[in-house]
Scaffold this active site. Structure first.
Site, PDB file in Angstrom:
ATOM      1  N   ALA A   1       0.798  -1.237   0.000  1.00 49.42           N
ATOM      2  CA  ALA A   1       0.000   0.000   0.000  1.00 49.42           C
ATOM      3  C   ALA A   1       0.830   1.286   0.000  1.00 49.42           C
ATOM      4  CB  ALA A   1      -1.008   0.034   1.143  1.00 49.42           C
ATOM      5  N   ALA A   2       2.137   1.190  -0.288  1.00 46.44           N
ATOM      6  CA  ALA A   2       2.935   2.422  -0.434  1.00 46.44           C
ATOM      7  C   ALA A   2       2.369   3.264  -1.577  1.00 46.44           C
ATOM      8  CB  ALA A   2       4.401   2.092  -0.694  1.00 46.44           C
ATOM      9  N   GLY A   3       2.102   2.604  -2.691  1.00 48.27           N
ATOM     10  CA  GLY A   3       1.541   3.319  -3.844  1.00 48.27           C
ATOM     11  C   GLY A   3       0.181   3.925  -3.527  1.00 48.27           C
ATOM     12  N   ASP A   4      -0.669   3.161  -2.853  1.00 45.39           N
ATOM     13  CA  ASP A   4      -2.013   3.667  -2.504  1.00 45.39           C
ATOM     14  C   ASP A   4      -1.912   4.883  -1.583  1.00 45.39           C
ATOM     15  OD1 ASP A   4      -3.156   1.626  -3.984  1.00 45.39           O
ATOM     16  OD2 ASP A   4      -3.372   0.297  -2.258  1.00 45.39           O
TER      17      ASP A   4
HETATM   18  P1  ADP Z   1       3.485   0.480  -5.551  1.00 49.43           P
HETATM   19  O1  ADP Z   1       3.156   0.226  -4.117  1.00 49.43           O
HETATM   20  O2  ADP Z   1       2.312   0.828  -6.386  1.00 49.43           O
HETATM   21  O3  ADP Z   1       4.373  -0.560  -6.181  1.00 49.43           O
HETATM   22  P2  ADP Z   1       5.892   2.112  -5.340  1.00 49.43           P
HETATM   23  O4  ADP Z   1       6.619   0.897  -4.885  1.00 49.43           O
HETATM   24  O5  ADP Z   1       6.413   2.805  -6.559  1.00 49.43           O
HETATM   25  O6  ADP Z   1       4.345   1.852  -5.542  1.00 49.43           O
HETATM   26  O7  ADP Z   1       5.908   3.147  -4.109  1.00 49.43           O
HETATM   27  C1  ADP Z   1       5.156   4.341  -4.124  1.00 49.43           C
HETATM   28  C2  ADP Z   1       5.927   5.420  -3.406  1.00 49.43           C
HETATM   29  O8  ADP Z   1       6.161   5.017  -2.052  1.00 49.43           O
HETATM   30  C3  ADP Z   1       7.306   5.721  -3.983  1.00 49.43           C
HETATM   31  O9  ADP Z   1       7.214   6.676  -5.028  1.00 49.43           O
HETATM   32  C4  ADP Z   1       8.036   6.260  -2.749  1.00 49.43           C
HETATM   33  O10 ADP Z   1       7.735   7.637  -2.562  1.00 49.43           O
HETATM   34  C5  ADP Z   1       7.422   5.459  -1.605  1.00 49.43           C
HETATM   35  N1  ADP Z   1       8.238   4.279  -1.290  1.00 49.43           N
HETATM   36  C6  ADP Z   1       8.124   3.027  -1.797  1.00 49.43           C
HETATM   37  N2  ADP Z   1       9.074   2.205  -1.311  1.00 49.43           N
HETATM   38  C7  ADP Z   1       9.825   2.958  -0.474  1.00 49.43           C
HETATM   39  C8  ADP Z   1      10.978   2.709   0.359  1.00 49.43           C
HETATM   40  N3  ADP Z   1      11.566   1.503   0.389  1.00 49.43           N
HETATM   41  N4  ADP Z   1      11.466   3.736   1.108  1.00 49.43           N
HETATM   42  C9  ADP Z   1      10.881   4.954   1.091  1.00 49.43           C
HETATM   43  N5  ADP Z   1       9.804   5.262   0.330  1.00 49.43           N
HETATM   44  C10 ADP Z   1       9.279   4.280  -0.445  1.00 49.43           C
END
Ligand code: ADP
Ligand code: NA
Length: 301
Positions: free
Chosen positions: A247-250
């Site tokens: 859910a980082a992307g969400d």
């Molecule tokens: P999804 O969950 O859709 O795959 P991402 O992996 O691209 O999306 O992550 C979305 C955003 O979350 C990134 O652009 C970044 O800002 C943040 N993020 C993701 N992973 C990390 C991490 N390991 N450390 C810090 N921020 C992160």
């Protein structure tokens, strides 16, 4: 405060830890099972609501044990559920097993999410929203209907094409803001996103299809923004201890929309989204790891 309509999926995630995944035909004992609310629609609605937007959700749950539970959880975040329908089916469900090495097996059942029809979403007053946020976990016919309504009422549209699927150029031109990760970008454009040049080429392709603003999220490499006037902005991901990136992307999407639609600059909104998403990766789980405004503000001080 911005007012956002989220049209999308609502799931229950059933997560069981196992020593190892079962073989075909085999019964094994799970170690502990937990239930979590999920679905990209619901997750992004929660993120936008916790991060300052007034949110209304359009979607469907089943008439099973889980439908009311999901609604109760979302209403705790102040989300308006007037337009969430109850279908004569099961609630959208993800059956997840996680083994000792951390590897997941996931079975996704669309359930009620797959039964959303145009009629279900025709009574929404589309013109009262600053933006409409969509993903790809409900039938495409429903998304297409919402995009046409948004165009008719001149409401901004934000689309997260997850899971990625080829959509016609006619619909891409109805999208104001496209937010996708690097894998989804590669699926949609056929361009790799390994280098800066690759990413720019992929984004340019989407802009040439008529999208006005594109954001590609790049995991721990941050994010890249470009609009149809060639304005460019990048964020670097914050250095944080990573516990669970679910859910980082969400979180990023909900945070960005909440800020951007309330009139903040694209730069400020992306920086804010980057902090919110970084916080979410330091905490286990999906919806429960999405921070609120106070948490993000404390982190930024
Ligand atoms: P999804 O969950 O859709 O795959 P991402 O992996 O691209 O999306 O992550 C979305 C955003 O979350 C990134 O652009 C970044 O800002 C943040 N993020 C993701 N992973 C990390 C991490 N390991 N450390 C810090 N921020 C992160
Ligand atoms: Na998390």
């Amino acid at each position: 405060m911005s007012t956002i309509l989220v049209a999308g999926s609502m799931n229950i995630d059933i997560v069981t830890k196992v020593n190892r995944h079962p073989l075909p035909g085999e019964t094994i004992h799970g170690m502990e099972t937990s239930l979590f609310p999920g679905g990209k629609g619901a997750n992004q609605a929660v993120a936008a609501a916790r991060l300052g937007a007034s949110v209304c959700m359009v979607g469907a749950v089943g008439n099973d044990l889980f439908g009311n539970e999901i609604k109760r959880i979302l209403s705790d975040d102040g989300i308006d559920l007037t337009h969430v329908k109850e279908k004569n089916s099961t609630t959208g469900m993800a059956l997840i097993t996680i083994d000792q090495t951390g590897e997941n097996n996931i079975i996704l059942s669309q359930g009620a999410n797959g039964l959303i029809t145009k009629e279900d979403i025709s009574r929404v007053s589309y013109d009262r929203f600053d933006a409409i946020l969509l993903q790809n976990e409900i039938p495409w016919e429903a998304n297409a209907f919402v995009l046409e309504k948004a165009q008719h009422h001149q409401v901004k549209t934000v689309f997260n094409p997850a899971p990625a699927l080829a959509i016609s150029k006619d619909y891409l031109s109805l999208i104001d803001i496209l937010i996708l990760n690097e894998h989804e970008a590669t699926e949609m454009t056929q361009y790799k996103c390994d280098t800066k040049e690759d990413i720019v080429r992929s984004v340019q392709f989407l802009i040439d299809c008529g999208v006005k603003e594109v954001i590609i999220t790049l995991g721990k490499k941050g994010s890249f923004y470009m609009n149809n006037k060639q304005k460019v902005y990048s964020t670097a991901a914050l250095q944080v201890p990573v516990v669970d990136t679910t859910a980082a992307g969400d979180t990023f999407i909900g945070a960005f929309i909440a800020k951007y639609m309330s009139g903040h600059s694209v730069e400020k909104s992306l920086d804010y989204a980057s902090v919110a998403a970084a916080i979410s990766v330091t905490i286990e789980g999906a919806q429960n790891s999405i921070p609120n405004v106070d948490k993000v503000n404390n982190f930024m001080q």
